[in-house]
Design a protein around this motif. Structure first.
Motif, PDB file in Angstrom:
ATOM      1  N   LEU A  40      55.775  77.538  70.163  1.00  0.00           N
ATOM      2  CA  LEU A  40      54.794  76.481  70.383  1.00  0.00           C
ATOM      3  C   LEU A  40      54.354  76.677  71.822  1.00  0.00           C
ATOM      4  CD1 LEU A  40      56.120  74.859  67.927  1.00  0.00           C
ATOM      5  CD2 LEU A  40      55.653  72.863  69.298  1.00  0.00           C
ATOM      6  N   ILE A  41      53.056  76.697  72.065  1.00  0.00           N
ATOM      7  CA  ILE A  41      52.568  76.995  73.410  1.00  0.00           C
ATOM      8  C   ILE A  41      51.916  75.768  74.044  1.00  0.00           C
ATOM      9  CG2 ILE A  41      51.093  78.531  74.794  1.00  0.00           C
ATOM     10  CD1 ILE A  41      53.149  80.103  73.154  1.00  0.00           C
ATOM     11  N   ILE A  42      52.277  75.524  75.280  1.00  0.00           N
ATOM     12  CA  ILE A  42      51.620  74.492  76.082  1.00  0.00           C
ATOM     13  C   ILE A  42      51.139  75.188  77.344  1.00  0.00           C
ATOM     14  CG2 ILE A  42      51.891  72.218  77.187  1.00  0.00           C
ATOM     15  CD1 ILE A  42      52.725  72.198  74.217  1.00  0.00           C
ATOM     16  N   HIS A  43      49.936  74.845  77.824  1.00  0.00           N
ATOM     17  CA  HIS A  43      49.570  75.410  79.124  1.00  0.00           C
ATOM     18  C   HIS A  43      49.128  74.339  80.111  1.00  0.00           C
ATOM     19  CE1 HIS A  43      45.121  75.383  78.795  1.00  0.00           C
ATOM     20  NE2 HIS A  43      45.249  75.778  77.541  1.00  0.00           N
ATOM     21  N   GLY A  44      49.257  74.680  81.369  1.00  0.00           N
ATOM     22  CA  GLY A  44      48.913  73.745  82.433  1.00  0.00           C
ATOM     23  C   GLY A  44      47.449  73.856  82.814  1.00  0.00           C
ATOM     24  N   ILE A 128      50.923  79.365  61.948  1.00  0.00           N
ATOM     25  CA  ILE A 128      49.885  79.316  62.992  1.00  0.00           C
ATOM     26  C   ILE A 128      50.550  78.772  64.258  1.00  0.00           C
ATOM     27  CG2 ILE A 128      47.660  78.304  63.664  1.00  0.00           C
ATOM     28  CD1 ILE A 128      47.132  79.677  61.126  1.00  0.00           C
ATOM     29  N   THR A 129      50.288  79.409  65.386  1.00  0.00           N
ATOM     30  CA  THR A 129      50.916  78.953  66.630  1.00  0.00           C
ATOM     31  C   THR A 129      50.132  77.776  67.222  1.00  0.00           C
ATOM     32  OG1 THR A 129      51.689  81.179  67.092  1.00  0.00           O
ATOM     33  CG2 THR A 129      51.574  79.671  68.960  1.00  0.00           C
ATOM     34  N   PRO A 130      50.763  76.593  67.286  1.00  0.00           N
ATOM     35  CA  PRO A 130      50.059  75.454  67.891  1.00  0.00           C
ATOM     36  C   PRO A 130      50.006  75.594  69.409  1.00  0.00           C
ATOM     37  CG  PRO A 130      52.070  74.750  66.743  1.00  0.00           C
ATOM     38  CD  PRO A 130      52.130  76.230  66.869  1.00  0.00           C
ATOM     39  N   ILE A 131      48.870  75.233  69.994  1.00  0.00           N
ATOM     40  CA  ILE A 131      48.737  75.347  71.445  1.00  0.00           C
ATOM     41  C   ILE A 131      48.082  74.089  72.006  1.00  0.00           C
ATOM     42  CG2 ILE A 131      46.715  76.835  71.039  1.00  0.00           C
ATOM     43  CD1 ILE A 131      47.298  78.075  73.788  1.00  0.00           C
ATOM     44  N   SER A 132      48.774  73.442  72.930  1.00  0.00           N
ATOM     45  CA  SER A 132      48.233  72.245  73.564  1.00  0.00           C
ATOM     46  C   SER A 132      48.223  72.451  75.071  1.00  0.00           C
ATOM     47  CB  SER A 132      49.063  71.021  73.169  1.00  0.00           C
ATOM     48  OG  SER A 132      48.394  69.835  73.581  1.00  0.00           O
ATOM     49  N   PHE A 133      47.714  71.464  75.801  1.00  0.00           N
ATOM     50  CA  PHE A 133      47.562  71.662  77.248  1.00  0.00           C
ATOM     51  C   PHE A 133      47.456  70.322  77.964  1.00  0.00           C
ATOM     52  CE2 PHE A 133      43.582  72.085  74.881  1.00  0.00           C
ATOM     53  CZ  PHE A 133      42.749  71.156  75.485  1.00  0.00           C
ATOM     54  N   GLY A 134      47.725  70.342  79.277  1.00  0.00           N
ATOM     55  CA  GLY A 134      47.558  69.146  80.098  1.00  0.00           C
ATOM     56  C   GLY A 134      46.119  68.661  80.006  1.00  0.00           C
ATOM     57  N   VAL A 144      42.878  55.304  81.451  1.00  0.00           N
ATOM     58  CA  VAL A 144      43.168  56.728  81.231  1.00  0.00           C
ATOM     59  C   VAL A 144      44.280  57.133  82.200  1.00  0.00           C
ATOM     60  CG1 VAL A 144      40.871  57.527  80.478  1.00  0.00           C
ATOM     61  CG2 VAL A 144      41.448  57.514  82.919  1.00  0.00           C
ATOM     62  N   CYS A 145      44.838  58.290  81.987  1.00  0.00           N
ATOM     63  CA  CYS A 145      45.732  58.883  82.982  1.00  0.00           C
ATOM     64  C   CYS A 145      45.790  60.389  82.717  1.00  0.00           C
ATOM     65  CB  CYS A 145      47.122  58.245  82.981  1.00  0.00           C
ATOM     66  SG  CYS A 145      48.178  58.728  81.628  1.00  0.00           S
ATOM     67  N   ILE A 146      46.586  61.070  83.498  1.00  0.00           N
ATOM     68  CA  ILE A 146      46.723  62.518  83.334  1.00  0.00           C
ATOM     69  C   ILE A 146      48.004  62.820  82.567  1.00  0.00           C
ATOM     70  CG2 ILE A 146      47.129  64.685  84.567  1.00  0.00           C
ATOM     71  CD1 ILE A 146      44.240  63.745  84.746  1.00  0.00           C
ATOM     72  N   CYS A 147      47.844  63.582  81.509  1.00  0.00           N
ATOM     73  CA  CYS A 147      49.013  64.063  80.760  1.00  0.00           C
ATOM     74  C   CYS A 147      49.297  65.476  81.255  1.00  0.00           C
ATOM     75  CB  CYS A 147      48.672  64.083  79.269  1.00  0.00           C
ATOM     76  SG  CYS A 147      49.905  64.917  78.256  1.00  0.00           S
ATOM     77  N   SER A 148      50.469  65.677  81.779  1.00  0.00           N
ATOM     78  CA  SER A 148      50.853  67.013  82.231  1.00  0.00           C
ATOM     79  C   SER A 148      51.352  67.817  81.023  1.00  0.00           C
ATOM     80  CB  SER A 148      51.963  66.872  83.269  1.00  0.00           C
ATOM     81  OG  SER A 148      52.646  68.083  83.396  1.00  0.00           O
ATOM     82  N   GLY A 149      51.200  69.133  81.103  1.00  0.00           N
ATOM     83  CA  GLY A 149      51.794  69.974  80.065  1.00  0.00           C
ATOM     84  C   GLY A 149      53.296  69.734  79.977  1.00  0.00           C
ATOM     85  N   ASP A 150      53.899  69.369  81.112  1.00  0.00           N
ATOM     86  CA  ASP A 150      55.343  69.079  81.129  1.00  0.00           C
ATOM     87  C   ASP A 150      55.677  67.849  80.292  1.00  0.00           C
ATOM     88  OD1 ASP A 150      55.479  71.185  82.863  1.00  0.00           O
ATOM     89  OD2 ASP A 150      55.957  70.010  84.638  1.00  0.00           O
ATOM     90  N   ASP A 151      54.782  66.855  80.310  1.00  0.00           N
ATOM     91  CA  ASP A 151      54.997  65.659  79.470  1.00  0.00           C
ATOM     92  C   ASP A 151      55.033  66.062  77.997  1.00  0.00           C
ATOM     93  OD1 ASP A 151      54.921  63.767  81.607  1.00  0.00           O
ATOM     94  OD2 ASP A 151      52.737  63.819  81.592  1.00  0.00           O
ATOM     95  N   ILE A 152      54.112  66.954  77.624  1.00  0.00           N
ATOM     96  CA  ILE A 152      54.053  67.397  76.217  1.00  0.00           C
ATOM     97  C   ILE A 152      55.321  68.179  75.867  1.00  0.00           C
ATOM     98  CG2 ILE A 152      52.656  68.600  74.471  1.00  0.00           C
ATOM     99  CD1 ILE A 152      50.278  68.435  76.444  1.00  0.00           C
ATOM    100  N   MET A 153      55.745  69.047  76.795  1.00  0.00           N
ATOM    101  CA  MET A 153      56.977  69.830  76.582  1.00  0.00           C
ATOM    102  C   MET A 153      58.153  68.894  76.297  1.00  0.00           C
ATOM    103  SD  MET A 153      56.528  73.201  77.069  1.00  0.00           S
ATOM    104  CE  MET A 153      58.027  73.978  77.655  1.00  0.00           C
TER     105      MET A 153
END
Ligand code: IP8
Length: 255
Positions: A40-44, A128-134, A144-153
């Motif tokens: 599972l991929i997350i990017h910053g 299928i490889t899911p990919i999300s991001f900050g 609103v606020c900022i979601c970091s890729g680390d939060d998703i991780m």
């Protein structure tokens, strides 16, 4: 299932607005494809998110007079970066599904409270490889606020009972002081909850290494092992994916 975060400082040049490191993106996606591991991929965000997120104060909600333009611009910039990462996976022969956090997650006062992990699992299960991001995300308290890729991780590691997470950064691992000395080795292993006193650190809109370690401990509290390594050095991500010893910091899961 391995959760991999491609940090913004690796896939972009953080010092120059909107500057991707195309060669690094191509190499890292190829290393993932070549490993044959299902990830599972997350990017910053790097220089596609942090500069404007700070400029429009989006971490704190809608207080900036031009917050609407800020939301629009940062979301658009993040999707541009995501498209580059997705294109690189395609070039490496991997089918991926892009899942923007801004479209599916809910925050409350800066904390991620809702993210449908089943969507990630479903794509994963059908190959299928899911990919999300900050991203810029809705926040019930702040607007609103900022979601970091680390939060998703952190969220997905818990929800999907992940056993291995890899943080691909632009440094060799975690050091107790920043910047590290020339040629200094990172702390090779940290136990879950171990007290590390950082003497200085680089900070950005979602916090520095101290916040990162706090998030990592959140992940290791579920028994998941975390590795922090340098993605600017060819082959290290591949070594970690193959389960080999690699230069970096390993944070042991502890329950
Ligand atoms: O680079 C931040 O994500 P991160 C997202 O993973 C934005 O901390 C939009 C600044």
């Amino acid at each position: 299932m391995i959760l991999v975060k491609l940090g913004g400082s690796v896939i972009t040049d953080k010092s120059k607005p909107m500057t991707p490191r195309m060669d690094v993106i191509a190499r890292l996606t190829q290393e993932i494809a070549d490993s044959g591991q299902q990830c599972l991929i997350i990017h910053g965000a790097g220089s596609f998110g942090h500069i404007k997120a700070k400029q429009y104060c989006l971490k704190d909600g809608t207080s900036h007079p031009e917050y609407k333009q800020g939301i629009d611009e940062v979301q658009m910039d993040m999707r541009k970066l995501n498209t580059m990462v997705v294109d690189a996976f395609h070039a490496a022969g991997m089918p991926v599904a892009s899942i923007p956090a801004g479209a599916i997650s809910v925050f409350e006062d800066g904390e991620l409270v809702e993210l449908p992990a089943n969507i990630f699992k479903h794509y994963f299960d059908i190959g299928i490889t899911p990919i999300s991001f900050g991203d810029v995300v809705v926040d019930r308290t702040r607007g609103v606020c900022i979601c970091s890729g680390d939060d998703i991780m952190t969220y997905l590691a818990k929800e999907l009972d992940i056993k291995k997470c890899i943080f691909v950064t632009s440094e060799d691992g975690i050091f107790s002081h920043y910047p590290p000395d020339e040629g200094e080795s990172p702390i090779p292993e940290i136990q879950h909850g171990q007290d590390i006193s950082f003497t200085s650190m680089n900070t950005d809109v979602t916090g520095g290494m101290e916040r990162k370690l706090e998030l990592i401990f959140n992940i290791t509290s579920t028994g998941c092992d975390v590795t922090v390594l340098n993605g600017l050095v060819p082959g290290r991500l591949r070594q970690a994916l193959d389960g080999e010893e690699v230069i970096g910091t390993r944070v042991r899961g502890g329950i």
